[in-house]
Design a protein around this motif. Structure first.
Motif, PDB file in Angstrom:
ATOM      1  N   TRP A  45      14.648   0.895  -7.007  1.00 49.78           N
ATOM      2  CA  TRP A  45      13.319   0.502  -6.576  1.00 49.78           C
ATOM      3  C   TRP A  45      12.718   1.643  -5.783  1.00 49.78           C
ATOM      4  O   TRP A  45      13.419   2.491  -5.223  1.00 49.78           O
ATOM      5  N   HIS A  46      11.388   1.692  -5.785  1.00 49.85           N
ATOM      6  CA  HIS A  46      10.666   2.634  -4.938  1.00 49.85           C
ATOM      7  C   HIS A  46       9.240   2.136  -4.756  1.00 49.85           C
ATOM      8  O   HIS A  46       8.768   1.292  -5.513  1.00 49.85           O
ATOM      9  N   HIS A  47       8.604   2.644  -3.731  1.00 54.59           N
ATOM     10  CA  HIS A  47       7.185   2.331  -3.531  1.00 54.59           C
ATOM     11  C   HIS A  47       6.428   3.651  -3.513  1.00 54.59           C
ATOM     12  O   HIS A  47       6.961   4.686  -3.109  1.00 54.59           O
ATOM     13  N   ASP A  48       5.187   3.602  -3.967  1.00 47.42           N
ATOM     14  CA  ASP A  48       4.403   4.830  -4.026  1.00 47.42           C
ATOM     15  C   ASP A  48       3.375   4.855  -2.896  1.00 47.42           C
ATOM     16  O   ASP A  48       3.293   3.924  -2.086  1.00 47.42           O
ATOM     17  N   ARG A  49       2.588   5.904  -2.861  1.00 46.45           N
ATOM     18  CA  ARG A  49       1.599   6.069  -1.780  1.00 46.45           C
ATOM     19  C   ARG A  49       0.529   4.991  -1.790  1.00 46.45           C
ATOM     20  O   ARG A  49      -0.047   4.670  -0.763  1.00 46.45           O
ATOM     21  N   ALA A  50       0.267   4.426  -2.965  1.00 37.59           N
ATOM     22  CA  ALA A  50      -0.727   3.355  -3.064  1.00 37.59           C
ATOM     23  C   ALA A  50      -0.157   2.014  -2.614  1.00 37.59           C
ATOM     24  O   ALA A  50      -0.890   1.040  -2.514  1.00 37.59           O
ATOM     25  N   GLY A  51       1.149   1.957  -2.358  1.00 42.66           N
ATOM     26  CA  GLY A  51       1.788   0.735  -1.899  1.00 42.66           C
ATOM     27  C   GLY A  51       2.401  -0.107  -2.994  1.00 42.66           C
ATOM     28  O   GLY A  51       2.957  -1.167  -2.716  1.00 42.66           O
ATOM     29  N   GLU A  52       2.289   0.341  -4.236  1.00 42.61           N
ATOM     30  CA  GLU A  52       2.918  -0.418  -5.317  1.00 42.61           C
ATOM     31  C   GLU A  52       4.426  -0.232  -5.285  1.00 42.61           C
ATOM     32  O   GLU A  52       4.919   0.828  -4.896  1.00 42.61           O
ATOM     33  N   VAL A  53       5.147  -1.259  -5.687  1.00 47.51           N
ATOM     34  CA  VAL A  53       6.607  -1.233  -5.702  1.00 47.51           C
ATOM     35  C   VAL A  53       7.066  -1.346  -7.161  1.00 47.51           C
ATOM     36  O   VAL A  53       6.629  -2.236  -7.879  1.00 47.51           O
ATOM     37  N   THR A  54       7.928  -0.423  -7.572  1.00 44.82           N
ATOM     38  CA  THR A  54       8.510  -0.477  -8.905  1.00 44.82           C
ATOM     39  C   THR A  54       9.982  -0.840  -8.767  1.00 44.82           C
ATOM     40  O   THR A  54      10.701  -0.220  -7.990  1.00 44.82           O
ATOM     41  N   VAL A  55      10.387  -1.846  -9.515  1.00 46.40           N
ATOM     42  CA  VAL A  55      11.764  -2.321  -9.531  1.00 46.40           C
ATOM     43  C   VAL A  55      12.278  -2.149 -10.952  1.00 46.40           C
ATOM     44  O   VAL A  55      11.565  -2.448 -11.910  1.00 46.40           O
ATOM     45  N   SER A  56      13.508  -1.649 -11.096  1.00 43.77           N
ATOM     46  CA  SER A  56      14.070  -1.534 -12.440  1.00 43.77           C
ATOM     47  C   SER A  56      15.558  -1.841 -12.433  1.00 43.77           C
ATOM     48  O   SER A  56      16.246  -1.626 -11.437  1.00 43.77           O
ATOM     49  N   VAL A  57      16.016  -2.351 -13.573  1.00 48.74           N
ATOM     50  CA  VAL A  57      17.433  -2.641 -13.770  1.00 48.74           C
ATOM     51  C   VAL A  57      17.831  -2.062 -15.125  1.00 48.74           C
ATOM     52  O   VAL A  57      17.170  -2.308 -16.130  1.00 48.74           O
TER      53      VAL A  57
END
Length: 113
Positions: A45-57
């Motif tokens: 998982w990570h979050h970007d500067r815009a505040g979106e969070v990406t989750v992956s499996v």
């Protein structure tokens, strides 16, 4: 993940949604796919500067690729990816991971829906 996202200042509602998405993706990997080498799956998982969070499996893949379903009202499962779709801005499936796996990813907006 919860601690990492909280520490990064991600809003609590987004953190809660991200945890639910991660739980569903891990559950699907355990139920429907083979593990990666070493009997494991990989969650990131990570979050970007815009505040979106990406989750992956990432898992070892299964007989079919993940897709939304239309279960009957009495079905015991089949709703997870629909739930993920309602909580996220976008989600999808990537094949061809260098490990030979399949990755399911989801992007949560900066503010909970």
């Amino acid at each position: 993940m919860r601690r990492d996202l909280r520490t990064a200042g991600v809003p609590e509602a987004v953190v809660d949604d991200a945890v639910l998405v991660l739980t569903e993706l891990l559950s699907n990997a355990c139920r429907h796919a083979r593990p990666l080498e070493g009997e494991r799956v990989r969650a990131t998982w990570h979050h970007d500067r815009a505040g979106e969070v990406t989750v992956s499996v990432t898992d070892g893949g299964g007989p079919t690729l993940p897709r939304t379903a239309a279960p009957s009202i009495s079905a015991r499962g089949g709703r997870g990816l629909t739930i993920i779709g309602s909580l996220t801005r976008d989600w999808g499936v990537l094949e061809g991971d260098p490990s030979g796996g399949v990755t399911v990813w989801a992007v949560l907006p900066a503010h909970a829906r």
